[in-house]
Scaffold this motif. Structure first.
Motif, short mmCIF file in Angstrom:
data_model
loop_
_atom_site.label_atom_id
_atom_site.label_comp_id
_atom_site.label_asym_id
_atom_site.label_seq_id
_atom_site.Cartn_x
_atom_site.Cartn_y
_atom_site.Cartn_z
N LEU A 91 0.82 -1.21 0.00
CA LEU A 91 0.00 0.00 0.00
C LEU A 91 0.85 1.26 0.00
O LEU A 91 0.53 2.23 -0.70
N THR A 92 1.93 1.27 0.76
CA THR A 92 2.81 2.44 0.80
C THR A 92 3.36 2.72 -0.58
O THR A 92 3.33 3.87 -1.07
N THR A 93 3.87 1.69 -1.24
CA THR A 93 4.42 1.85 -2.59
C THR A 93 3.37 2.36 -3.56
O THR A 93 3.62 3.28 -4.34
N ALA A 94 2.17 1.77 -3.50
CA ALA A 94 1.09 2.18 -4.41
C ALA A 94 0.70 3.64 -4.19
O ALA A 94 0.57 4.41 -5.14
N ILE A 95 0.54 4.03 -2.93
CA ILE A 95 0.10 5.39 -2.61
C ILE A 95 1.17 6.43 -2.96
O ILE A 95 0.86 7.49 -3.50
N LEU A 96 2.42 6.10 -2.69
CA LEU A 96 3.49 7.07 -2.95
C LEU A 96 3.79 7.25 -4.43
O LEU A 96 4.54 8.15 -4.81
#
Length: 131
Positions: free
Chosen positions: A66-71
């Motif tokens: 999720l962090t990778t997707a959001i950033l």
């Protein structure tokens, strides 16, 4: 004349108080919450998320995914550590069975139920629905 001055003082103090309230509201709305996390996932990343979550993933993987997707969205201005902490909190909200892992079904179940709860809450506060 004193009465006019008193009114002006009162008005100035009310404007100042309103200004402080507006700043408080701005700060609160700028905070990252678990409710905002889902909305931060770029549409372009949803299908990747669906493919990735076909199998249950543990907390660390979920946070990373999720962090990778959001950033990937350059408009996201939250610090990564704050984002990760909020995603961890979201994980525990979604993992109601306590299995320690999440899959696509659990995530979509959470999203749908959150939406329905928010919709119900909004409808219950609208006076015209009570007519």
């Amino acid at each position: 004349v004193n009465e006019d001055y008193g009114d002006e003082q009162w008005l100035a103090s009310r404007r100042q108080m309103l200004g402080r309230k507006v700043e408080e509201i701005k700060k609160e709305s700028a905070k990252l919450t678990t409710a905002k996390i889902i909305g931060l996932i770029p549409d372009s990343e949803i299908s990747m998320l669906c493919r990735t979550l076909t199998r249950p993933v543990p907390l660390e993987d979920f946070v990373s995914i999720l962090t990778t997707a959001i950033l990937k969205d350059e408009r996201v201005a939250f610090p990564e550590d704050e984002l990760r902490a909020c995603i961890e909190e979201l994980f525990f909200l979604i993992d109601v069975n306590g299995s320690g892992s999440l899959d696509w079904s659990e995530l979509t179940h959470y999203i749908v139920h959150s939406y329905e709860a928010r919709k119900e809450s909004m409808n219950s506060h609208q006076p015209w629905t009570e007519l």
